[in-house]
Design a protein around this motif. Sequence first.
Motif, PDB file in Angstrom:
ATOM      1  N   LEU A 115     -17.350 140.351 -24.336  1.00 54.01           N
ATOM      2  CA  LEU A 115     -16.906 141.739 -24.461  1.00 54.01           C
ATOM      3  C   LEU A 115     -15.881 141.811 -25.579  1.00 54.01           C
ATOM      4  CD1 LEU A 115     -16.636 144.682 -23.397  1.00 54.01           C
ATOM      5  CD2 LEU A 115     -14.839 143.840 -21.874  1.00 54.01           C
ATOM      6  N   TRP A 131     -18.295 156.070 -14.353  1.00 50.93           N
ATOM      7  CA  TRP A 131     -19.167 156.065 -15.530  1.00 50.93           C
ATOM      8  C   TRP A 131     -20.246 157.116 -15.309  1.00 50.93           C
ATOM      9  CZ3 TRP A 131     -19.947 152.949 -20.015  1.00 50.93           C
ATOM     10  CH2 TRP A 131     -21.214 153.023 -20.592  1.00 50.93           C
ATOM     11  N   VAL A 160     -15.226 143.192 -17.975  1.00 43.99           N
ATOM     12  CA  VAL A 160     -14.840 144.591 -17.816  1.00 43.99           C
ATOM     13  C   VAL A 160     -13.755 144.729 -16.755  1.00 43.99           C
ATOM     14  CG1 VAL A 160     -15.672 146.880 -17.100  1.00 43.99           C
ATOM     15  CG2 VAL A 160     -17.045 145.485 -18.635  1.00 43.99           C
ATOM     16  N   LEU A 214     -10.116 145.606 -17.621  1.00 39.93           N
ATOM     17  CA  LEU A 214      -9.708 146.953 -18.009  1.00 39.93           C
ATOM     18  C   LEU A 214      -8.957 147.675 -16.895  1.00 39.93           C
ATOM     19  CD1 LEU A 214     -12.964 148.136 -19.820  1.00 39.93           C
ATOM     20  CD2 LEU A 214     -10.847 147.333 -20.886  1.00 39.93           C
ATOM     21  N   LEU A 258     -16.006 149.484 -27.291  1.00 42.45           N
ATOM     22  CA  LEU A 258     -16.375 148.262 -26.586  1.00 42.45           C
ATOM     23  C   LEU A 258     -17.728 147.794 -27.094  1.00 42.45           C
ATOM     24  CD1 LEU A 258     -15.581 149.170 -22.847  1.00 42.45           C
ATOM     25  CD2 LEU A 258     -14.233 147.681 -24.335  1.00 42.45           C
ATOM     26  N   ASN A 290     -17.346 139.313 -14.835  1.00 41.39           N
ATOM     27  CA  ASN A 290     -17.563 140.388 -15.801  1.00 41.39           C
ATOM     28  C   ASN A 290     -16.230 140.751 -16.443  1.00 41.39           C
ATOM     29  OD1 ASN A 290     -18.065 142.813 -17.165  1.00 41.39           O
ATOM     30  ND2 ASN A 290     -19.586 143.467 -15.668  1.00 41.39           N
ATOM     31  N   MET A 309     -13.286 144.169 -27.597  1.00 41.59           N
ATOM     32  CA  MET A 309     -12.514 145.414 -27.502  1.00 41.59           C
ATOM     33  C   MET A 309     -11.870 145.695 -28.849  1.00 41.59           C
ATOM     34  SD  MET A 309     -10.520 144.768 -23.888  1.00 41.59           S
ATOM     35  CE  MET A 309     -11.284 143.840 -22.563  1.00 41.59           C
ATOM     36  N   ILE A 339     -18.523 142.691  -9.932  1.00 37.78           N
ATOM     37  CA  ILE A 339     -17.785 142.446 -11.169  1.00 37.78           C
ATOM     38  C   ILE A 339     -17.403 140.983 -11.359  1.00 37.78           C
ATOM     39  CG2 ILE A 339     -16.860 144.786 -11.269  1.00 37.78           C
ATOM     40  CD1 ILE A 339     -14.292 143.779 -10.078  1.00 37.78           C
ATOM     41  N   ILE A 368     -22.712 139.676 -18.381  1.00 37.77           N
ATOM     42  CA  ILE A 368     -22.052 139.943 -19.666  1.00 37.77           C
ATOM     43  C   ILE A 368     -21.561 138.624 -20.257  1.00 37.77           C
ATOM     44  CG2 ILE A 368     -20.225 141.212 -20.834  1.00 37.77           C
ATOM     45  CD1 ILE A 368     -22.404 142.956 -19.599  1.00 37.77           C
ATOM     46  N   MET A 412     -20.587 144.902 -25.887  1.00 37.62           N
ATOM     47  CA  MET A 412     -20.943 143.931 -24.865  1.00 37.62           C
ATOM     48  C   MET A 412     -22.240 143.225 -25.234  1.00 37.62           C
ATOM     49  SD  MET A 412     -20.040 146.115 -21.396  1.00 37.62           S
ATOM     50  CE  MET A 412     -20.581 147.695 -22.094  1.00 37.62           C
ATOM     51  N   LEU A 428     -13.110 153.050 -11.434  1.00 37.11           N
ATOM     52  CA  LEU A 428     -13.854 153.390 -12.653  1.00 37.11           C
ATOM     53  C   LEU A 428     -14.952 154.389 -12.314  1.00 37.11           C
ATOM     54  CD1 LEU A 428     -15.100 150.980 -15.405  1.00 37.11           C
ATOM     55  CD2 LEU A 428     -16.773 152.418 -14.215  1.00 37.11           C
TER      56      LEU A 428
END
Length: 205
Positions: free
Chosen positions: A151, A72, A113, A116, A163, A111, A153, A108, A148, A165, A70
């Motif tokens: 989440l 960001w 996320v 994904l 998304l 989490n 989606m 993570i 988190i 959160m 990922l």
Amino acid sequence: MKKACLLLFSSMLLSPLTVQAEENSQTALKNLLAQMTHYSASFQQTVSDEAGDIVHEATGTLTMTRPDKLRWETAYPDETLLIADGDAVWNIDTFVEQVTIIDQTQAIADNPVILLTSNDPAVWNDFTVSKASDDIYTVTPKNGEGQIQSLTMRFNDDILASLEMLDAQSQTSNLVFSSINVSDEPDSSLFTVTIPDTYMIDDQR
């Protein structure tokens, strides 16, 4: 007493149905995300506090590819970069010229996320999935101890469109995506990190 017994009996009947609904929702979301081998998009982020007041806004790009990668990148209000390369998460602050490195498994944990980009079916065991419609799914960590809390989606024509959160501080971060590309595989260089000699490194692995 009779009323209490009826309520107990009703809950016993409802429980298997609830479990089945959760399993169906999880399967449906799995199928949607399995199609998302690659994903890149621009995003507009709005963060609101518990009262609904906006406390932060940002724009940038999000790039993901399976497994476990990922990128960001924010362009406004500050230029920042976060890269998960499959082994570590690199948080790069160009303004102060500092890099913080964290083990990705630790970063993570719990989490949602992770769903994904992960190809590991076992990670789904840590989350509960509910479905508001065929286009809206909410994922909740089972232990509730992560940053988190949930989440949500939202999909448009089976493609991830936004998304939402909710974090442990009761702040809600809403990301709306545009210029979405799910066809082209991102260049692998997007998930590698080269650190200039002038940067301070905080390696927490």
